[in-house]
Design a protein around this motif. Structure first.
Motif, PDB file in Angstrom:
ATOM      1  N   SER A  19      -2.662   5.255   6.899  1.00  0.00           N
ATOM      2  CA  SER A  19      -1.729   4.917   5.823  1.00  0.00           C
ATOM      3  C   SER A  19      -2.460   4.920   4.496  1.00  0.00           C
ATOM      4  O   SER A  19      -3.652   4.613   4.416  1.00  0.00           O
ATOM      5  CB  SER A  19      -1.101   3.531   6.043  1.00  0.00           C
ATOM      6  N   ARG A  20      -1.715   5.293   3.447  1.00  0.00           N
ATOM      7  CA  ARG A  20      -2.236   5.218   2.083  1.00  0.00           C
ATOM      8  C   ARG A  20      -1.110   4.783   1.167  1.00  0.00           C
ATOM      9  O   ARG A  20      -0.058   5.429   1.099  1.00  0.00           O
ATOM     10  CB  ARG A  20      -2.782   6.569   1.635  1.00  0.00           C
ATOM     11  N   SER A  21      -1.318   3.667   0.484  1.00  0.00           N
ATOM     12  CA  SER A  21      -0.294   3.119  -0.396  1.00  0.00           C
ATOM     13  C   SER A  21      -0.794   3.077  -1.832  1.00  0.00           C
ATOM     14  O   SER A  21      -1.987   2.867  -2.092  1.00  0.00           O
ATOM     15  CB  SER A  21       0.085   1.701   0.046  1.00  0.00           C
ATOM     16  N   ALA A  26       4.365   3.949  -0.271  1.00  0.00           N
ATOM     17  CA  ALA A  26       3.562   4.402   0.868  1.00  0.00           C
ATOM     18  C   ALA A  26       3.579   5.930   0.893  1.00  0.00           C
ATOM     19  O   ALA A  26       4.551   6.539   1.330  1.00  0.00           O
ATOM     20  CB  ALA A  26       4.119   3.850   2.183  1.00  0.00           C
ATOM     21  N   ASP A  29       2.341   6.927   5.904  1.00  0.00           N
ATOM     22  CA  ASP A  29       2.722   5.701   6.589  1.00  0.00           C
ATOM     23  C   ASP A  29       2.479   5.807   8.092  1.00  0.00           C
ATOM     24  O   ASP A  29       3.193   6.516   8.796  1.00  0.00           O
ATOM     25  CB  ASP A  29       4.203   5.413   6.307  1.00  0.00           C
ATOM     26  N   ARG A  30       1.436   5.160   8.584  1.00  0.00           N
ATOM     27  CA  ARG A  30       1.127   5.032  10.020  1.00  0.00           C
ATOM     28  C   ARG A  30       1.105   6.395  10.731  1.00  0.00           C
ATOM     29  O   ARG A  30       1.774   6.609  11.739  1.00  0.00           O
ATOM     30  CB  ARG A  30       2.134   4.101  10.695  1.00  0.00           C
ATOM     31  N   THR A  54      -2.746  13.263   2.897  1.00  0.00           N
ATOM     32  CA  THR A  54      -3.285  13.240   4.261  1.00  0.00           C
ATOM     33  C   THR A  54      -4.550  14.068   4.352  1.00  0.00           C
ATOM     34  O   THR A  54      -5.558  13.632   4.933  1.00  0.00           O
ATOM     35  CB  THR A  54      -2.231  13.776   5.247  1.00  0.00           C
ATOM     36  N   ARG A 219       5.772  10.081   6.791  1.00  0.00           N
ATOM     37  CA  ARG A 219       5.824   9.755   8.218  1.00  0.00           C
ATOM     38  C   ARG A 219       5.916  11.021   9.055  1.00  0.00           C
ATOM     39  O   ARG A 219       6.499  12.015   8.632  1.00  0.00           O
ATOM     40  CB  ARG A 219       7.029   8.865   8.532  1.00  0.00           C
TER      41      ARG A 219
END
Length: 315
Positions: A19-21, A26, A29-30, A54, A219
């Protein structure tokens, strides 16, 4: 348990719970991702889906907020130098120096990747040969076409012979001939190495990838082989051509038919229960003057599936 650990560490690239916020946003996310030995994995998604974020995390250029990344079993966050030594990366904007010749630049890239001094010349020659650059080795990078500059970018990513190659949008801005050449190069690399390819170009995925993972709003919404993707959410259907089609209600009355989509004046996509084959019933009904001229399995295009997966907001 030891056998499971060995299998996992053998994966060229593995990310778990990534994850990167940015504040409350976000970007990723996961995310779980696995790149297997000797495959080209396509990371697909619309613009803004989180692909570049990513890629930056997977290559150690951006720290994740949470999650783990391993390259050939080496923890990227705990042992970044050792992990990155097994990785080659072409970012969306190639890190080129236009005032360098191809030879000068690739020699510098090899040295930065800590290729042994005695192996530098051979490593550069091999990378040039693989990327079709031998004939332009003495030319300035700034004088090369966009396609050749992209080849130089890929050459710097493989000059140290990494196990994992990560390519972010490698064909953006290229003309059709250049795109064909770069895709052929990626397919060739995928026969020996493990390649992660980020793109939003659907034909690219079909052309070069063995497997695809689709991102939407950070996601993962799909992960499987290309052939399975074409069948995903397409429903069990038949493409039926009728020269003199009846009212749709008559077609819908055929046993087993669950839905109708009119493709053209004479062509219909008929959906049916997966446990039922209504072909015989359709042929029988069509003998009443419908002018049946085609009946075949309906193929769901990659574009249709992509739209189905990414057109709606996540709830």
């Amino acid at each position: 348990m030891p056998e499971q650990d060995t299998a996992e560490s053998a994966l060229p690239l593995r990310a778990q719970g990534l994850s990167r916020s940015y504040g409350t946003l976000a970007a990723v996310d996961r995310l779980d991702l696995e790149l297997r030995c000797g495959e080209v994995l396509g990371l697909l998604g619309p613009n803004g889906a989180g692909k570049t974020t990513t890629m930056q995390m997977l290559t150690g250029n951006l720290a994740p907020s949470v999650g783990s990344i391993s390259i050939c079993g080496i923890d990227l966050l705990k042992e970044p130098k050792a992990a990155k030594a097994r990785l080659g990366y072409l970012p969306e904007t190639p890190p080129l120096y236009p005032e360098f010749t191809v030879d000068e630049y690739l020699t510098l890239a090899a040295r930065l990747h800590r290729v042994a001094k005695g192996d530098l010349a051979a490593a550069v020659e091999k990378a040039k040969a693989r990327c079709g650059l031998s004939q332009v080795s003495k030319r300035l990078i700034g004088a090369l076409s966009k396609g050749y500059q992209q080849r130089v970018g890929i050459a710097q990513a493989i000059v140290h012979n990494p196990e994992v190659i990560v390519l972010d949008e490698p064909t953006v801005g290229l003309d059709p001939n250049q795109i064909r050449e770069i895709r052929a190069l990626i397919r060739e690399l995928g026969r020996e190495k493990s390649v992660l390819l980020s793109t939003h170009i659907l034909p690219e995925v079909e052309s070069v990838c063995d497997r695809v993972q689709i991102l939407h709003h950070g996601r993962m919404v799909y992960s499987d082989a290309i052939h399975a993707l074409k069948q995903f959410r397409g429903g069990d259907g038949l493409l039926v051509g009728l020269r003199q089609p009846p009212q749709e209600s008559e077609i819908a009355a055929i046993p087993g038919i669950t839905g109708i989509q009119r493709v053209s004046d004479t062509m219909f996509r008929l959906y049916h229960d997966p446990d039922t084959d209504p072909t015989e019933a359709i042929v029988k009904s069509a003998t009443g003057g419908w002018g049946l001229y085609q009946i075949s399995p309906a193929q769901t295009s990659l574009e249709e599936v992509f739209v189905q997966l990414t057109q709606h907001e996540e709830t």
